[in-house]
Design an enzyme around this catalytic site. Structure first.
Site, PDB file in Angstrom:
ATOM      1  N   LYS A 119       0.825  -1.207   0.000  1.00  0.00           N
ATOM      2  CA  LYS A 119       0.000   0.000   0.000  1.00  0.00           C
ATOM      3  C   LYS A 119       0.857   1.255   0.000  1.00  0.00           C
ATOM      4  O   LYS A 119       0.524   2.241  -0.648  1.00  0.00           O
ATOM      5  CB  LYS A 119      -0.961   0.010   1.191  1.00  0.00           C
ATOM      6  CG  LYS A 119      -2.079  -1.002   1.013  1.00  0.00           C
ATOM      7  CD  LYS A 119      -3.244  -0.749   1.927  1.00  0.00           C
ATOM      8  CE  LYS A 119      -4.391  -1.690   1.593  1.00  0.00           C
ATOM      9  NZ  LYS A 119      -5.331  -1.868   2.675  1.00  0.00           N
ATOM     10  N   LYS A 209      -7.714  -9.294  -9.139  1.00  0.00           N
ATOM     11  CA  LYS A 209      -8.928  -9.584  -8.373  1.00  0.00           C
ATOM     12  C   LYS A 209      -9.957  -8.457  -8.546  1.00  0.00           C
ATOM     13  O   LYS A 209      -9.584  -7.308  -8.814  1.00  0.00           O
ATOM     14  CB  LYS A 209      -8.607  -9.812  -6.901  1.00  0.00           C
ATOM     15  CG  LYS A 209      -8.122  -8.610  -6.133  1.00  0.00           C
ATOM     16  CD  LYS A 209      -8.133  -8.890  -4.622  1.00  0.00           C
ATOM     17  CE  LYS A 209      -8.161  -7.589  -3.853  1.00  0.00           C
ATOM     18  NZ  LYS A 209      -8.528  -7.699  -2.471  1.00  0.00           N
ATOM     19  N   LYS A 212     -12.514  -2.600  -5.509  1.00  0.00           N
ATOM     20  CA  LYS A 212     -12.988  -1.225  -5.616  1.00  0.00           C
ATOM     21  C   LYS A 212     -11.863  -0.326  -6.121  1.00  0.00           C
ATOM     22  O   LYS A 212     -12.090   0.697  -6.738  1.00  0.00           O
ATOM     23  CB  LYS A 212     -13.447  -0.723  -4.250  1.00  0.00           C
ATOM     24  CG  LYS A 212     -14.924  -0.632  -3.990  1.00  0.00           C
ATOM     25  CD  LYS A 212     -15.778  -0.037  -5.066  1.00  0.00           C
ATOM     26  CE  LYS A 212     -15.799   1.484  -5.075  1.00  0.00           C
ATOM     27  NZ  LYS A 212     -16.538   2.095  -4.009  1.00  0.00           N
TER      28      LYS A 212
HETATM   29  P1  ADP Z   1     -10.859  -4.253  -1.977  1.00  0.00           P
HETATM   30  O1  ADP Z   1      -9.761  -5.057  -2.602  1.00  0.00           O
HETATM   31  O2  ADP Z   1     -12.022  -4.102  -2.867  1.00  0.00           O
HETATM   32  O3  ADP Z   1     -10.364  -2.949  -1.402  1.00  0.00           O
HETATM   33  P2  ADP Z   1     -10.710  -5.257   0.694  1.00  0.00           P
HETATM   34  O4  ADP Z   1      -9.253  -5.451   0.571  1.00  0.00           O
HETATM   35  O5  ADP Z   1     -11.212  -4.171   1.580  1.00  0.00           O
HETATM   36  O6  ADP Z   1     -11.375  -5.126  -0.747  1.00  0.00           O
HETATM   37  O7  ADP Z   1     -11.324  -6.653   1.142  1.00  0.00           O
HETATM   38  C1  ADP Z   1     -12.143  -6.901   2.251  1.00  0.00           C
HETATM   39  C2  ADP Z   1     -12.372  -8.396   2.353  1.00  0.00           C
HETATM   40  O8  ADP Z   1     -12.983  -8.895   1.158  1.00  0.00           O
HETATM   41  C3  ADP Z   1     -11.087  -9.201   2.545  1.00  0.00           C
HETATM   42  O9  ADP Z   1     -11.350 -10.214   3.494  1.00  0.00           O
HETATM   43  C4  ADP Z   1     -10.808  -9.819   1.202  1.00  0.00           C
HETATM   44  O10 ADP Z   1     -10.203 -11.074   1.335  1.00  0.00           O
HETATM   45  C5  ADP Z   1     -12.208  -9.945   0.581  1.00  0.00           C
HETATM   46  N1  ADP Z   1     -12.113  -9.689  -0.860  1.00  0.00           N
HETATM   47  C6  ADP Z   1     -11.813  -8.516  -1.461  1.00  0.00           C
HETATM   48  N2  ADP Z   1     -11.799  -8.623  -2.787  1.00  0.00           N
HETATM   49  C7  ADP Z   1     -12.091  -9.924  -3.052  1.00  0.00           C
HETATM   50  C8  ADP Z   1     -12.234 -10.675  -4.254  1.00  0.00           C
HETATM   51  N3  ADP Z   1     -12.065 -10.113  -5.441  1.00  0.00           N
HETATM   52  N4  ADP Z   1     -12.538 -11.985  -4.146  1.00  0.00           N
HETATM   53  C9  ADP Z   1     -12.712 -12.570  -2.935  1.00  0.00           C
HETATM   54  N5  ADP Z   1     -12.593 -11.923  -1.766  1.00  0.00           N
HETATM   55  C10 ADP Z   1     -12.299 -10.608  -1.808  1.00  0.00           C
END
Ligand code: ADP
Ligand code: TRP
Length: 346
Positions: A119, A209, A212
């Protein structure tokens, strides 16, 4: 004997997408179905963790409640007496414990955290907050305050859990038995059955993946998208030129992602298998789009029916209970480090 504590938190700095739902929210709801009764379940919102990177603060408070509603719509039973739901910032002991733990955490070990390195490499060094650096210490406080033994988290959080274990062992060695040390990673994985974690890919860029933070919004289905917009994103998903459907993350990530989504939306019943070897990508997309459309319709109608006042009442009740528990643990630690007089033994 009191029940072992299972604790997990999901950040709410942004609205949820389908990846969060299938990869994090559903497993938490499953966890409650499987373990409530046997364990004491803590499912909390780490709202203090929400702005370690910049966010729109005007949305945070409402976002926290809206995200909690998604859990309820997904099937989380808020009436279950063994499930405790709370917001981290409503329990001041989390912040106070963090300060103490900060002073026993090493700069070197925090510098090695992959999430921090990832990050912080994305913004210029002037904008990297100290909060981002000490993020794992607050996470350790979340866990150690309640003597939690089981912490079901995804792969990306495993290093933070190891850090928590090391910190607990270090403090116990110095001060006597202060904390329950959470189980190690292999045991945690076995417990949460997450050997293969679910990773929903972006519909536009299936090597990445769904997230957001990715630029292309067409690759991410937000839970607030209209059902029509969501199914359109599926129909326009990037696939490949192989021409035959195979479940193969290496060679056909786009198609495999669609099959995975179809399966998860159907309670992992193996429905996607029937597409193996077929040659019409269009028909597969139509089936997935229709499943996504039904899912969004169902979820949004459940969300609209949630009684917000009841949810807030539950939160406030659990926050009171947790404040008492957390303050008792904090006092023990304050006594150990010399901030409070030791309890007199009779
Ligand atoms: P983002 O990547 O959208 O910012 P976060 O990192 O805040 O999402 O993820 C919050 C939770 O959701 C974590 O436990 C993460 O493992 C799960 N998560 C986020 N994106 C995915 C995805 N594409 N597939 C499966 N789980 C996800
Ligand atoms: N860091 C976790 C994440 O980003 C969220 C979290 C904060 C958490 N405190 C926790 C998870 C304690 C489990 C236990 O997903």
């Amino acid at each position: 004997m009191s029940k072992e504590v299972v604790l997990t938190g999901l950040r709410s700095n942004d609205e949820f997408h389908l990846g969060n739902y299938l990869g994090a929210i559903l497993p938490m709801v499953e966890l409650q179905k499987k373990h409530a009764g046997e364990y004491q379940l803590h499912m909390f919102i780490p709202d203090l963790h929400s702005f370690t990177t910049p966010i729109d603060h005007s949305k945070l408070f409402a976002q926290t409640i809206d995200n909690l509603k998604v859990f309820v719509a997904a099937g989380l039973d808020i009436n279950n007496p063994n499930t405790l739901i709370y917001r981290q910032s409503y329990i001041p002991a989390h912040s106070e414990m963090t300060w103490i733990l900060n002073c026993f955490s090493y700069f070197g070990e925090l510098s090695r955290m992959t999430e921090f390195k990832d990050k912080s490499s994305k913004s210029d060094s002037e904008n990297i907050s100290a909060g981002l650096f000490t993020y794992p210490v607050l996470m350790a406080a979340d866990i150690l305050l309640y003597d939690a033994k089981w912490i079901p988290v995804g792969d990306d959080q495993r290093q933070h859990l190891e850090f928590t274990r090391n910190l607990a062992i270090r403090m116990n060695n110095k001060f006597g038995k202060l904390f329950v040390v959470p189980e190690d990673s292999p045991k945690q994985q076995k417990f949460s059955n997450r050997t293969e974690s679910v990773r929903i890919r972006s519909l536009r860029n299936p090597d990445k993946k769904m997230s957001k933070s990715i630029e292309d919004p067409a690759g991410t289905i937000l839970l607030s998208d209209t059902p029509e917009a969501a199914s359109k994103k599926v129909m326009e998903a990037t696939t490949d030129s192989v021409g035959v459907v195979h479940y193969d993350w290496e060679k056909q990530p786009g198609i495999t992602n669609l099959m995975q989504i179809l399966d998860l939306l159907n309670n992992s019943a193996g429905i996607a298998k029937k597409w193996e070897g077929k040659t019409s990508y269009g028909d597969l997309k139509t089936e997935v789009a229709s499943a996504v459309n039904d899912f969004m319709r169902g979820l949004q109608s459940k969300l609209a029916q949630i009684d917000e006042a009841k949810l807030i009442k539950k939160l406030e009740k659990d926050e009171e209970t947790m404040s008492q528990l957390a303050s008792a643990k904090l006092l023990k630690v304050q006594q150990a480090v010399g901030l409070r007089p030791k309890a007199i033994k009779h």
